[in-house]
Design an enzyme around this catalytic site. Structure first.
Site, mmCIF file in Angstrom:
data_model
loop_
_atom_site.group_PDB
_atom_site.id
_atom_site.type_symbol
_atom_site.label_atom_id
_atom_site.label_comp_id
_atom_site.label_asym_id
_atom_site.label_seq_id
_atom_site.Cartn_x
_atom_site.Cartn_y
_atom_site.Cartn_z
ATOM 1 N N ARG A 1 0.112 5.984 46.871
ATOM 2 C CA ARG A 1 -0.708 5.203 45.969
ATOM 3 C C ARG A 1 -2.213 5.311 45.799
ATOM 4 O O ARG A 1 -2.851 4.774 45.250
ATOM 5 C CB ARG A 1 -0.596 3.559 46.250
ATOM 6 C CG ARG A 1 0.854 3.040 46.103
ATOM 7 C CD ARG A 1 1.078 1.702 46.664
ATOM 8 N NE ARG A 1 2.343 1.059 46.222
ATOM 9 C CZ ARG A 1 2.948 0.720 45.221
ATOM 10 N NH1 ARG A 1 2.101 0.273 44.193
ATOM 11 N NH2 ARG A 1 4.209 0.199 45.118
ATOM 12 N N GLU B 1 -2.238 -11.159 37.863
ATOM 13 C CA GLU B 1 -1.420 -9.977 37.188
ATOM 14 C C GLU B 1 -0.248 -10.670 36.827
ATOM 15 O O GLU B 1 0.431 -11.260 37.632
ATOM 16 C CB GLU B 1 -1.177 -8.906 38.042
ATOM 17 C CG GLU B 1 -0.331 -7.582 37.312
ATOM 18 C CD GLU B 1 -0.092 -6.423 38.378
ATOM 19 O OE1 GLU B 1 1.165 -6.007 38.282
ATOM 20 O OE2 GLU B 1 -0.780 -5.975 38.960
ATOM 21 N N GLU C 1 3.230 6.934 36.408
ATOM 22 C CA GLU C 1 2.408 5.936 36.424
ATOM 23 C C GLU C 1 0.900 6.173 36.626
ATOM 24 O O GLU C 1 0.642 7.105 37.475
ATOM 25 C CB GLU C 1 2.715 4.984 37.442
ATOM 26 C CG GLU C 1 1.699 3.710 37.511
ATOM 27 C CD GLU C 1 1.877 2.944 38.825
ATOM 28 O OE1 GLU C 1 1.626 1.942 39.042
ATOM 29 O OE2 GLU C 1 1.730 3.579 39.913
ATOM 30 N N GLU D 1 -4.325 -6.553 34.915
ATOM 31 C CA GLU D 1 -4.958 -7.420 35.868
ATOM 32 C C GLU D 1 -6.212 -8.232 35.194
ATOM 33 O O GLU D 1 -6.756 -7.665 34.197
ATOM 34 C CB GLU D 1 -5.359 -6.746 37.159
ATOM 35 C CG GLU D 1 -4.159 -6.264 37.692
ATOM 36 C CD GLU D 1 -4.778 -5.307 38.987
ATOM 37 O OE1 GLU D 1 -4.071 -4.970 39.947
ATOM 38 O OE2 GLU D 1 -5.892 -4.914 38.890
ATOM 39 N N ARG E 1 -2.744 5.344 36.804
ATOM 40 C CA ARG E 1 -3.404 4.470 37.304
ATOM 41 C C ARG E 1 -4.873 3.962 37.163
ATOM 42 O O ARG E 1 -5.628 3.105 37.673
ATOM 43 C CB ARG E 1 -3.305 4.469 39.090
ATOM 44 C CG ARG E 1 -1.732 4.521 39.531
ATOM 45 C CD ARG E 1 -1.607 4.974 41.199
ATOM 46 N NE ARG E 1 -2.041 4.056 42.006
ATOM 47 C CZ ARG E 1 -1.514 2.752 42.515
ATOM 48 N NH1 ARG E 1 -0.342 2.309 41.791
ATOM 49 N NH2 ARG E 1 -2.260 1.974 43.268
ATOM 50 N N ASP F 1 -12.701 -6.839 3.836
ATOM 51 C CA ASP F 1 -13.858 -6.304 3.641
ATOM 52 C C ASP F 1 -14.125 -5.195 5.180
ATOM 53 O O ASP F 1 -14.600 -5.582 6.222
ATOM 54 C CB ASP F 1 -15.343 -6.828 3.566
ATOM 55 C CG ASP F 1 -16.647 -6.187 3.538
ATOM 56 O OD1 ASP F 1 -16.529 -4.818 3.363
ATOM 57 O OD2 ASP F 1 -17.488 -6.569 3.341
ATOM 58 N N HIS G 1 -2.703 -0.323 35.383
ATOM 59 C CA HIS G 1 -1.934 0.865 35.546
ATOM 60 C C HIS G 1 -0.781 1.149 34.360
ATOM 61 O O HIS G 1 -0.056 -0.028 33.963
ATOM 62 C CB HIS G 1 -0.915 0.684 36.945
ATOM 63 C CG HIS G 1 -1.759 0.475 38.219
ATOM 64 N ND1 HIS G 1 -1.486 0.089 39.452
ATOM 65 C CD2 HIS G 1 -2.970 0.888 38.181
ATOM 66 C CE1 HIS G 1 -2.397 0.144 40.304
ATOM 67 N NE2 HIS G 1 -3.367 0.539 39.465
ATOM 68 N N GLU H 1 -3.342 -11.590 42.663
ATOM 69 C CA GLU H 1 -3.860 -10.222 42.953
ATOM 70 C C GLU H 1 -4.812 -10.345 44.251
ATOM 71 O O GLU H 1 -4.843 -11.344 44.720
ATOM 72 C CB GLU H 1 -4.574 -9.543 41.950
ATOM 73 C CG GLU H 1 -3.694 -8.492 40.867
ATOM 74 C CD GLU H 1 -3.164 -7.207 42.105
ATOM 75 O OE1 GLU H 1 -3.821 -6.958 42.927
ATOM 76 O OE2 GLU H 1 -2.200 -6.700 41.625
#
Length: 444
Positions: free
Chosen positions: A316, A196, A333, A134, A335, A53, A245, A189
Site C-alpha cells: 500500500r 469515506e 488501483e 474521502e 492511489r 450562456d 483511490h 477514516e
C-alpha cells in the site's frame, strides 16, 4: 440505473408533481453547474431545446459565441430525495452541444467519451471505475461559515459515540440509495472528522456522473445538519488528507482483460502494459488528478499518501496497487488522485495513459514489495523510484511536456485549463500567508 424515454420523464414529472428540474453539467475545473427549469419546460428540455450562456462559464466559450445547448442524458433522471415531498426537484445530467448540433469540445463529459470511444475501437467494450472518495465533516460557526473543528475524536473504523458524523454519513448513504447508488461500505477514516463512503464501480462515464452526484449529496446533507463537508485534499496540517483511490478495469467481450490465470500474479500482459502507461504519464496527469495548490500538501511523506512512482500487487505504499481480487474482479488501483479533481477529465487521462501503454507494449519496472515510506533517498534512487510533482507548478510543467495528456484533453480544454491553473498558482505564489507572518514579522 433507470432506463427512461422522453415520454417516461414527462409522465413522471407530471405524476410525481415535480416542480423543478435541474439540468446539470460540469465545467472544466470540476464545478457542478445547472440551469433550473420549471415542470412546464420539461418537454422542451428532453427534446434538447434548452439553451444557456456558455460565455458565463469559465473555460467554455467567448462572449461572441455564447449560445450553447444542453442535451440531457435521459438515463440520469433522478428525483432529489432530500427535497420536500411538496415541490419536488429532479435532475438530468447533460452534455453540452454547439448550435450546429455538434458536441462542444470543452465539455468534460465529451472529453471522457472520446477516450472511451478509442478504447472501444481497440476492442474493449467497457472501462469500469470504482472511486473511493474521502471527505471531512467540520462544524460551522454562528454565521454558518465552516470551521476546522470536528467535535470528533474517532479514528479509523471507529463508531459512535466517538464518531459524531455517523448519523450524517448514514443519512447520506440512505439518500444515495434512493438515487440508485449501490453503497458497498461507509466508515470513519483515520483522521478526526474524516469519512469515506464507497459505492459500487460503474462504467467510467456513469462513475464520473456518480461522483458529481455524490459530492452534491454529501455537501447538501451536511449543510442541512449544521455541518460543512469538504473534499479539499488537505484541510488540516499534521493529519492525513483526503484521497480518491481510483480502481480501474478493462473488459473485452465481457471478460476482464486484466486477468490471466496462467500468470504468477494473475495479471495479463495488457494489465502490465496499462500499469506501465500510468507510470509513464502519471506526472503529466497530476495537474488533472491533483488539481489544487493544496493537493500537493497531501502528497507528502508520512501520511500514507502515495508520493513515489512504483507499483505492487500488495504494497500500500506504492502509487499503483493491485487489490487481491482476481477473475472478473481484477483491477488496477491508482492511489494518487484526490476528490477535488474533475472526474471526467481524471478518468479520461487515466484511460488514455493506460491505453498508450497497451498500444506501445510498455512493461512496468520491477514490483516494489518493500515499504517505500521507510526508504531513504539513496534507497529509492537505487530502486529507480521517482517522485510525483511536489507542487502545482511542477505538475503544470509536467502537463505541458506530456503531449498525450494534452491531446487527450483536447486543445480547447488544455489551453483553458492551463491558463486557469497558472493563474491559481500565481495567486498562491504571491499571496502572503499567516505562516509567513508568524514566522518572520517579529524576527525581521
Amino acid at each position: 440505473m433507470g432506463v427512461y424515454s422522453k415520454e417516461d420523464i414527462i409522465r413522471i414529472v407530471r405524476e410525481e408533481e415535480i416542480e423543478f428540474v435541474r439540468l446539470q453539467f460540469t465545467d472544466i475545473f470540476g464545478m457542478l453547474k445547472n440551469v433550473a427549469i420549471t415542470a412546464s419546460q420539461i418537454e422542451k428540455a428532453v427534446s434538447n431545446q434548452c439553451m444557456f450562456d456558455g460565455s458565463s462559464i469559465e473555460g467554455f466559450v467567448r462572449i461572441d459565441e455564447s449560445d450553447q445547448y444542453l442535451y440531457p442524458d435521459l438515463k440520469s433522471f433522478r428525483v432529489f430525495p432530500w427535497r420536500p415531498s411538496h415541490g419536488k426537484v429532479a435532475r438530468l445530467i447533460c452534455d453540452v452541444y454547439n448550435t450546429d448540433g455538434t458536441p462542444f469540445v470543452g465539455d468534460p463529459r465529451y472529453v471522457l467519451k472520446r477516450v472511451i470511444q478509442k478504447a472501444n475501437d481497440m476492442g474493449y467494450d467497457r472501462f469500469n471505475v470504482g472511486p473511493e472518495a474521502e471527505f471531512f465533516l467540520f462544524k460551522t460557526d454562528e454565521e454558518g461559515k465552516p470551521t476546522t473543528q470536528t467535535n470528533d475524536e474517532a479514528g479509523y473504523f471507529d463508531l459512535g459515540p466517538l464518531d459524531h458524523g455517523e448519523s450524517t454519513r448514514r443519512e447520506i448513504c440512505m439518500a444515495l440509495e434512493q438515487m440508485d447508488f449501490e453503497i458497498e461500505a461507509s466508515h470513519h477514516e483515520c483522521a478526526q472528522g474524516q469519512h469515506e463512503i464507497d459505492f459500487k464501480y460503474a462504467e467510467a462515464l456513469h462513475a464520473a456522473d456518480n461522483i458529481m452526484t455524490f459530492k452534491l449529496a454529501v455537501k447538501t446533507l451536511a449543510q442541512r445538519n449544521g455541518l460543512h463537508a469538504t473534499f479539499m485534499p488537505k484541510p488540516i496540517f499534521g493529519i492525513a488528507g483526503s484521497g480518491m483511490h481510483t480502481n480501474m478495469s478493462l473488459f473485452r467481450n465481457g471478460k476482464n482483460a486484466f486477468y490471466d490465470p496462467d500468470d504468477p500474479r494473475g495479471l495479463s500482459k495488457e494489465a502490465y502494459s496499462f500499469i506501465a502507461g500510468l507510470l509513464h504519464h502519471v506526472r503529466g496527469m497530476a495537474a488533472v488528478t491533483n488539481p489544487l495548490v493544496n493537493s500537493y500538501k497531501r502528497l507528502v511523506p508520512g501520511y500514507e499518501a502515495p508520493c513515489y512512482l512504483a507499483w505492487s500487487a500488495s504494497n500500500r505504499s506504492a502509487l499503483i496497487r493491485i487489490p487481491a481480487s482476481r477473475g472478473q474482479g481484477t483491477r488496477v488501483e491508482l492511489r494518487s488522485p484526490d476528490p477535488s479533481c474533475n472526474p471526467y477529465l481524471a478518468f479520461a487521462v487515466c484511460l488514455a495513459a493506460g491505453l498508450d501503454g497497451i498500444e506501445k507494449g510498455m512493461m512496468p519496472p520491477a514490483e516494489i514489495t518493500e515499504n517505500i515510506y521507510a526508504m531513504d533517498t539513496a534507497a529509492r534512487k537505487a530502486h529507480g523510484i521517482e517522485s510525483l510533482p511536489g507542487s502545482l507548478e511542477e505538475a503544470l510543467r509536467a502537463l505541458e511536456a506530456d503531449q498525450l495528456i494534452l491531446d487527450t484533453l483536447g486543445e480547447h480544454v488544455a489551453a483553458n485549463y492551463l491558463t486557469g491553473k497558472w493563474r491559481e498558482w500565481d495567486e498562491y505564489r504571491t499571496r502572503v500567508s499567516s505562516w509567513e507572518r508568524e514566522k518572520y514579522i517579529i524576527n525581521y
